[in-house]
Every structure is written in structure tokens, then in C-alpha cells.
Design a protein around this motif. Structure first.
Motif, PDB file in Angstrom:
ATOM      1  N   ASP A 185       1.121  61.361  73.862  1.00  0.00           N
ATOM      2  CA  ASP A 185       1.121  60.507  72.659  1.00  0.00           C
ATOM      3  C   ASP A 185       0.611  61.283  71.446  1.00  0.00           C
ATOM      4  OD1 ASP A 185       2.072  58.437  74.173  1.00  0.00           O
ATOM      5  OD2 ASP A 185       0.097  57.515  74.483  1.00  0.00           O
ATOM      6  N   LEU A 186      -0.421  62.105  71.647  1.00  0.00           N
ATOM      7  CA  LEU A 186      -0.949  62.913  70.549  1.00  0.00           C
ATOM      8  C   LEU A 186       0.088  63.916  70.053  1.00  0.00           C
ATOM      9  CD1 LEU A 186      -4.567  63.629  71.838  1.00  0.00           C
ATOM     10  CD2 LEU A 186      -3.936  62.210  69.884  1.00  0.00           C
ATOM     11  N   ALA A 187       0.820  64.539  70.976  1.00  0.00           N
ATOM     12  CA  ALA A 187       1.858  65.505  70.579  1.00  0.00           C
ATOM     13  C   ALA A 187       2.944  64.820  69.762  1.00  0.00           C
ATOM     14  CB  ALA A 187       2.445  66.170  71.814  1.00  0.00           C
ATOM     15  N   ARG A 188       3.351  63.617  70.207  1.00  0.00           N
ATOM     16  CA  ARG A 188       4.365  62.871  69.445  1.00  0.00           C
ATOM     17  C   ARG A 188       3.811  62.441  68.088  1.00  0.00           C
ATOM     18  NH1 ARG A 188       5.441  61.202  74.705  1.00  0.00           N
ATOM     19  NH2 ARG A 188       3.978  59.458  74.559  1.00  0.00           N
ATOM     20  N   SER A 189       2.510  62.077  68.056  1.00  0.00           N
ATOM     21  CA  SER A 189       1.897  61.703  66.777  1.00  0.00           C
ATOM     22  C   SER A 189       1.859  62.890  65.825  1.00  0.00           C
ATOM     23  CB  SER A 189       0.480  61.186  67.029  1.00  0.00           C
ATOM     24  OG  SER A 189      -0.187  60.923  65.817  1.00  0.00           O
ATOM     25  N   LEU A 190       1.596  64.076  66.357  1.00  0.00           N
ATOM     26  CA  LEU A 190       1.589  65.278  65.525  1.00  0.00           C
ATOM     27  C   LEU A 190       2.963  65.532  64.922  1.00  0.00           C
ATOM     28  CD1 LEU A 190       0.123  67.829  64.502  1.00  0.00           C
ATOM     29  CD2 LEU A 190       0.800  68.949  66.630  1.00  0.00           C
ATOM     30  N   ASP A 191       3.994  65.460  65.764  1.00  0.00           N
ATOM     31  CA  ASP A 191       5.358  65.668  65.258  1.00  0.00           C
ATOM     32  C   ASP A 191       5.737  64.594  64.251  1.00  0.00           C
ATOM     33  OD1 ASP A 191       5.590  67.873  66.893  1.00  0.00           O
ATOM     34  OD2 ASP A 191       6.581  66.777  68.517  1.00  0.00           O
ATOM     35  N   ARG A 192       5.348  63.340  64.551  1.00  0.00           N
ATOM     36  CA  ARG A 192       5.690  62.250  63.636  1.00  0.00           C
ATOM     37  C   ARG A 192       4.995  62.419  62.293  1.00  0.00           C
ATOM     38  NH1 ARG A 192       4.786  58.684  66.920  1.00  0.00           N
ATOM     39  NH2 ARG A 192       2.623  58.153  66.389  1.00  0.00           N
ATOM     40  N   THR A 193       3.730  62.833  62.307  1.00  0.00           N
ATOM     41  CA  THR A 193       2.988  63.046  61.053  1.00  0.00           C
ATOM     42  C   THR A 193       3.645  64.127  60.208  1.00  0.00           C
ATOM     43  OG1 THR A 193       0.912  62.384  62.099  1.00  0.00           O
ATOM     44  CG2 THR A 193       0.760  63.676  60.086  1.00  0.00           C
ATOM     45  N   ILE A 194       4.011  65.232  60.834  1.00  0.00           N
ATOM     46  CA  ILE A 194       4.651  66.334  60.099  1.00  0.00           C
ATOM     47  C   ILE A 194       6.007  65.909  59.559  1.00  0.00           C
ATOM     48  CG2 ILE A 194       5.594  68.658  60.341  1.00  0.00           C
ATOM     49  CD1 ILE A 194       3.399  69.219  62.371  1.00  0.00           C
ATOM     50  N   ASN A 195       6.804  65.223  60.405  1.00  0.00           N
ATOM     51  CA  ASN A 195       8.160  64.836  60.003  1.00  0.00           C
ATOM     52  C   ASN A 195       8.141  63.774  58.904  1.00  0.00           C
ATOM     53  OD1 ASN A 195       9.256  66.626  61.843  1.00  0.00           O
ATOM     54  ND2 ASN A 195       9.420  65.110  63.476  1.00  0.00           N
ATOM     55  N   LEU A 196       7.237  62.777  59.054  1.00  0.00           N
ATOM     56  CA  LEU A 196       7.178  61.717  58.035  1.00  0.00           C
ATOM     57  C   LEU A 196       6.761  62.289  56.686  1.00  0.00           C
ATOM     58  CD1 LEU A 196       5.604  58.701  59.964  1.00  0.00           C
ATOM     59  CD2 LEU A 196       7.953  58.946  59.156  1.00  0.00           C
ATOM     60  N   ARG A 197       5.796  63.208  56.702  1.00  0.00           N
ATOM     61  CA  ARG A 197       5.381  63.825  55.445  1.00  0.00           C
ATOM     62  C   ARG A 197       6.535  64.572  54.808  1.00  0.00           C
ATOM     63  NH1 ARG A 197       3.405  69.147  54.692  1.00  0.00           N
ATOM     64  NH2 ARG A 197       2.291  69.448  52.717  1.00  0.00           N
ATOM     65  N   ARG A 198       7.270  65.323  55.615  1.00  0.00           N
ATOM     66  CA  ARG A 198       8.399  66.087  55.064  1.00  0.00           C
ATOM     67  C   ARG A 198       9.500  65.164  54.556  1.00  0.00           C
ATOM     68  NH1 ARG A 198       9.143  71.220  54.857  1.00  0.00           N
ATOM     69  NH2 ARG A 198      11.230  72.118  54.579  1.00  0.00           N
ATOM     70  N   ILE A 199       9.724  64.066  55.269  1.00  0.00           N
ATOM     71  CA  ILE A 199      10.744  63.103  54.824  1.00  0.00           C
ATOM     72  C   ILE A 199      10.350  62.508  53.470  1.00  0.00           C
ATOM     73  CG2 ILE A 199      11.729  60.837  55.319  1.00  0.00           C
ATOM     74  CD1 ILE A 199      11.671  61.616  58.288  1.00  0.00           C
ATOM     75  N   GLU A 200       9.052  62.132  53.329  1.00  0.00           N
ATOM     76  CA  GLU A 200       8.587  61.573  52.061  1.00  0.00           C
ATOM     77  C   GLU A 200       8.685  62.599  50.931  1.00  0.00           C
ATOM     78  OE1 GLU A 200       7.707  58.513  51.267  1.00  0.00           O
ATOM     79  OE2 GLU A 200       8.243  57.855  53.280  1.00  0.00           O
ATOM     80  N   LEU A 201       8.345  63.851  51.243  1.00  0.00           N
ATOM     81  CA  LEU A 201       8.430  64.890  50.212  1.00  0.00           C
ATOM     82  C   LEU A 201       9.875  65.121  49.789  1.00  0.00           C
ATOM     83  CD1 LEU A 201       5.839  67.532  51.512  1.00  0.00           C
ATOM     84  CD2 LEU A 201       5.621  66.070  49.504  1.00  0.00           C
ATOM     85  N   LEU A 202      10.783  65.165  50.746  1.00  0.00           N
ATOM     86  CA  LEU A 202      12.195  65.373  50.412  1.00  0.00           C
ATOM     87  C   LEU A 202      12.750  64.194  49.612  1.00  0.00           C
ATOM     88  CD1 LEU A 202      13.498  66.903  53.767  1.00  0.00           C
ATOM     89  CD2 LEU A 202      13.228  68.074  51.578  1.00  0.00           C
ATOM     90  N   LYS A 203      12.311  62.983  49.950  1.00  0.00           N
ATOM     91  CA  LYS A 203      12.751  61.811  49.182  1.00  0.00           C
ATOM     92  C   LYS A 203      12.230  61.890  47.752  1.00  0.00           C
ATOM     93  CE  LYS A 203      12.323  56.779  49.068  1.00  0.00           C
ATOM     94  NZ  LYS A 203      11.717  55.586  49.730  1.00  0.00           N
ATOM     95  N   ASP A 204      10.949  62.212  47.616  1.00  0.00           N
ATOM     96  CA  ASP A 204      10.360  62.365  46.279  1.00  0.00           C
ATOM     97  C   ASP A 204      11.039  63.504  45.522  1.00  0.00           C
ATOM     98  OD1 ASP A 204       8.759  62.135  44.080  1.00  0.00           O
ATOM     99  OD2 ASP A 204       6.879  62.616  45.088  1.00  0.00           O
ATOM    100  N   PHE A 205      11.353  64.595  46.226  1.00  0.00           N
ATOM    101  CA  PHE A 205      12.023  65.736  45.593  1.00  0.00           C
ATOM    102  C   PHE A 205      13.396  65.324  45.054  1.00  0.00           C
ATOM    103  CE2 PHE A 205      14.525  69.600  45.458  1.00  0.00           C
ATOM    104  CZ  PHE A 205      13.632  70.539  44.981  1.00  0.00           C
ATOM    105  N   ARG A 206      14.150  64.564  45.849  1.00  0.00           N
ATOM    106  CA  ARG A 206      15.475  64.124  45.410  1.00  0.00           C
ATOM    107  C   ARG A 206      15.381  63.193  44.210  1.00  0.00           C
ATOM    108  NH1 ARG A 206      16.610  61.413  49.437  1.00  0.00           N
ATOM    109  NH2 ARG A 206      16.367  59.336  48.531  1.00  0.00           N
ATOM    110  N   GLU A 207      14.466  62.226  44.279  1.00  0.00           N
ATOM    111  CA  GLU A 207      14.320  61.281  43.168  1.00  0.00           C
ATOM    112  C   GLU A 207      13.844  61.988  41.903  1.00  0.00           C
ATOM    113  OE1 GLU A 207      11.633  58.412  44.687  1.00  0.00           O
ATOM    114  OE2 GLU A 207      13.135  57.383  45.932  1.00  0.00           O
ATOM    115  N   THR A 208      12.910  62.932  42.047  1.00  0.00           N
ATOM    116  CA  THR A 208      12.419  63.667  40.878  1.00  0.00           C
ATOM    117  C   THR A 208      13.517  64.535  40.285  1.00  0.00           C
ATOM    118  OG1 THR A 208      10.193  63.713  41.839  1.00  0.00           O
ATOM    119  CG2 THR A 208      10.632  65.233  40.040  1.00  0.00           C
ATOM    120  N   SER A 209      14.345  65.153  41.143  1.00  0.00           N
ATOM    121  CA  SER A 209      15.453  65.974  40.643  1.00  0.00           C
ATOM    122  C   SER A 209      16.437  65.127  39.843  1.00  0.00           C
ATOM    123  CB  SER A 209      16.166  66.652  41.815  1.00  0.00           C
ATOM    124  OG  SER A 209      15.302  67.513  42.518  1.00  0.00           O
ATOM    125  N   GLU A 210      16.695  63.906  40.319  1.00  0.00           N
ATOM    126  CA  GLU A 210      17.605  63.011  39.586  1.00  0.00           C
ATOM    127  C   GLU A 210      16.989  62.611  38.249  1.00  0.00           C
ATOM    128  OE1 GLU A 210      18.194  59.839  42.306  1.00  0.00           O
ATOM    129  OE2 GLU A 210      19.526  60.976  43.642  1.00  0.00           O
TER     130      GLU A 210
END
Length: 408
Positions: free
Chosen positions: A301-326
Motif C-alpha cells: 500500500d505504501l509503494a502504491r501511495s508513493l507512486d500515486r503521490t508522484i503521479n498526481l503531482r505530475r498530473i496537476e503540474l501538467l494541467k497547470d502548465f497547459r492552462e498557463t500556456s493557454e
């Protein structure tokens, strides 16, 4: 003659309040100070106190600092705690100007105001920084002065929005690359004061720093829990191995006693005790196995939480990056549109204005000694810190002197 005077003055530039100087001494890492010259023409340095340097050249400032050093011997200490003596010679003292007083551009330019000075800067470069010539400002047919104010306000607001999105995009790029900071890469001709732009950059850098620290702390916490789970699993695995061996020994002992009981060699009580011992060791073995499975499941569960934390952060950053670029693309279009409204028939380069009806008249207000003096200039004239450049567009030849700053 004026150009020759300007070049000579630039070579022997005299320090003045507002300049920032840097003083270092070779061999003394802690002797590295960057200070601004105060209104009274002085700077304050540790050990040396207050020195008056306004009106001096950089070389004269260095000589004065070298002359007032209280001693030529300095005691230094190595990281290991050993002391050694450093002999300071006058040639070891370095004193340079790292930031000059700003220049000011006023008149018929797109964005009049204050701009940072750079050595060998010319009037052409100052006009370019201020956005180029503005025929709208010079137009005598402007029937509604409030319209010009509104258009300039729109242009400045769009410029601020563009600068904010640009800096935020730089911060997002750095965060996506797991960098601790980012370089300032903003267009030099934005209608945003240097101080405002510096505040935007500083704010985004601090946000980046805190976001990286928070993310790293979260990742470190999860990885620490995973490491602890791995250690517990290793201990339980060793325990399970020992209990396996014990359970097997108890089973073999029970089997021997049963055969001996059938042969009449041992009483039944011995058999009952061996059976209870085998059941107890089997129970411990089972409990250890269950505990290890639970910890392994928690570790997963901890390993999945680690992957989820990293992936969710990157997803949020990419979303913010796209919106800011627009938003940045939209800000750029609005800024360009507002600039075109301010400059119908805009001509950005002085040599492109030759042959047109609007010809620039340029003058420089410069403080010489204690007096402000006015000099005629052209686009090739070199500037000095603190200069005020007045730009006036006139349709056709306009005899007479140029209007002063603020004069309509």
C-alpha cells in the motif's frame, strides 16, 4: 563635440547616490560586500566604517578603500580550526560598480518610465526598451486625452498579466524537472517595472522552494515507512524460519513418542505434552506468517501511495502548465492588440522613421557637478546613469527648443 564629451565621461564615470558597488579582497572570502551609495554619497563597510565615495571613479574608490584598511595582516581560520595569516596588498582590493542608477525615458515613446542602465548604452537602446516611438502620443488630433490613459492602462495591465504567466510557466517547468530554482527568462521590452518583475520572480521562486520541500518531505515520509516495513519483514522472515524449524522438531518428537507409547515404553501423558507443544509451535508459526503477510500488504500500500503521490503531482503540474500556456498565448495576443492601439503606424527603429512625416527630436538632461544641463542628442549618443532622455515627435521640421519634461 557632445559625443566626445559623453565618451570621455563614460570612461571616467563618477559614482553617485543610487549606484551599487561591490568590494572584495583576494584571499579573504568573507570580505565580499555589495552596498548601495546612500543619498549623502557614503557607504558603510564592516571594520572600515563610513566612507564618502560619491564623485569618485571606481579606481579612486578602490584606492581610498585600500588606503584606509586598518592593517595589512588578517588572521584567517581553516575549516579544521588552524589559523593562518593573510597579507593584503593594495592590489588585492577590488571595488567595482555592479549596478548603476537607472535612466529615465520620457516623451513620445510607448512606455515612458525608469529602465536599468547598462554600460555603453545608447539612446537607440533606451528607446527600444521603452517600446519604440509612439505616434499616438505625438498626435495633436487626439480629441479625448482620457482615451490615451485608458489604452495605456490596458496595455500595462496586459503586460503585467503576460509577465505573471511567463514567470509562473518558468516555475512550473522547473518543478516538473525537479529543479530548486529557475532562471529569469522574460522579454526585455515588457511594460512592467523592473521591481515588479523582480517581485514576481522572487514570489514564484519561494513558491517553488516551498512546493519542492513539501513534496520531498511527503516522499521521504513514505519511503521511511517503507524502509521500516522492510526491516520488520526481514525480522519476521527470520522468526518464521526459526519457528518452522521448531515446529518440524516438535512434530518429529511427537511421532517418536507415539511409536514408543504403542510399544508401551512411555506413558500417555508424555504423548499429550508433546501434542500440546506441537500445536503451540504450529500456532506461533501461523501467527508469524499472518503478521508478515499483513506487513507485506501494508508495504505494498505504501509503494502504491508513493507512486500515486508522484503521479498526481505530475498530473496537476501538467494541467497547470497547459492552462498557463493557454493563458500566456491569450495574454500575448491581448498585449499585442493593446500595443497596436497605442501605436497606429508604429515605427520601432529610428532609422525606419527616416523619410516619414514624424521625425524624433531627442535631448538628454544630465546632472553635471551640481547642475542639470540639457544637451541635444541622436540615437547613437551614449548614455550615463541617471540620464533623462526626452523624445519628441514632430511632423516635419520644427525649429526651436524641445519641450521640457512634463510640458505639453
Amino acid at each position: 563635440m557632445f559625443t566626445l564629451v559623453c565618451n570621455a565621461a563614460a570612461t571616467e564615470y563618477k559614482l553617485a547616490p543610487g549606484d551599487v558597488v561591490e568590494i572584495t579582497i583576494a584571499g579573504l572570502p568573507e570580505w565580499h560586500y555589495r552596498v548601495a551609495i546612500q543619498f549623502d554619497g557614503t557607504i558603510s563597510l564592516p571594520t572600515l566604517g563610513t566612507l564618502e565615495i560619491a564623485g569618485l571613479t571606481a579606481a579612486e574608490m578602490r584606492n581610498q578603500i585600500a588606503a584606509v584598511l586598518p592593517t595589512r595582516l588578517f588572521r584567517e581560520q581553516t575549516p579544521e580550526g588552524r589559523e593562518y595569516t593573510v597579507v593584503v596588498l593594495p592590489t588585492d582590493v577590488a571595488a567595482t560598480v555592479v549596478e548603476y542608477r537607472p535612466i529615465y525615458v520620457d516623451g513620445d515613446v510607448l512606455t515612458p518610465g525608469q529602465y536599468a542602465f547598462r554600460p555603453l548604452m545608447t539612446v537607440r537602446q533606451a528607446v527600444a526598451l521603452s517600446g519604440g516611438y509612439s505616434t499616438m502620443r505625438a498626435s495633436p488630433t487626439m480629441s479625448n486625452p482620457d482615451q490615451m490613459v485608458d489604452m495605456r492602462e490596458d496595455y500595462n495591465l496586459h503586460g503585467l498579466e503576460y509577465a505573471r504567466d511567463t514567470v509562473h510557466l518558468l516555475r512550473l517547468q522547473a518543478e516538473l524537472n525537479d529543479a530548486d530554482t529557475f532562471e529569469e527568462k522574460t522579454p526585455a521590452d515588457l511594460p512592467v517595472p523592473a521591481a515588479t518583475l523582480a517581485n514576481l520572480v522572487r514570489s514564484e521562486r519561494e513558491s517553488l522552494k516551498f512546493a519542492q520541500q513539501n513534496h520531498n518531505q511527503e516522499i521521504t515520509s513514505i519511503r521511511a515507512a517503507m524502509k521500516q516495513a522492510d526491516e520488520q519483514i526481514a525480522v519476521l522472515a527470520q522468526q518464521a524460519k526459526q519457528e518452522d524449524s521448531g515446529a518440524q522438531a516438535d512434530a518429529e518428537e511427537l511421532e517418536k513418542l507415539i511409536k514408543a507409547f504403542e510399544a508401551g515404553s512411555v506413558p500417555s501423558t508424555r504423548v499429550s505434552e508433546a501434542r500440546r507443544a506441537m500445536l503451540l509451535s504450529s500456532t506461533r508459526q501461523l501467527q508469524t506468517t499472518v503478521n508478515m503477510m499483513e506487513i507485506q500488504r501494508g508495504r505494498g500500500d505504501l509503494a502504491r501511495s508513493l507512486d500515486r503521490t508522484i503521479n498526481l503531482r505530475r498530473i496537476e503540474l501538467l494541467k497547470d502548465f497547459r492552462e498557463t500556456s493557454e493563458r500566456l498565448a491569450e495574454s500575448q495576443l491581448r498585449l499585442r492588440s493593446a500595443g497596436e492601439k497605442l501605436q497606429p503606424g508604429r515605427t520601432t527603429l529610428p532609422d525606419q522613421m527616416l523619410g516619414t512625416a514624424a521625425q524624433p527630436q531627442i535631448a538628454i538632461m544630465r546632472k553635471v557637478e551640481q547642475d542639470w544641463r540639457r544637451f541635444p542628442a541622436d540615437v547613437h549618443t551614449e548614455l550615463l546613469p541617471g540620464d533623462v532622455i526626452e523624445v519628441l515627435l514632430r511632423s516635419g521640421p520644427m525649429p526651436g527648443s524641445m519641450a521640457a519634461i512634463g510640458e505639453k
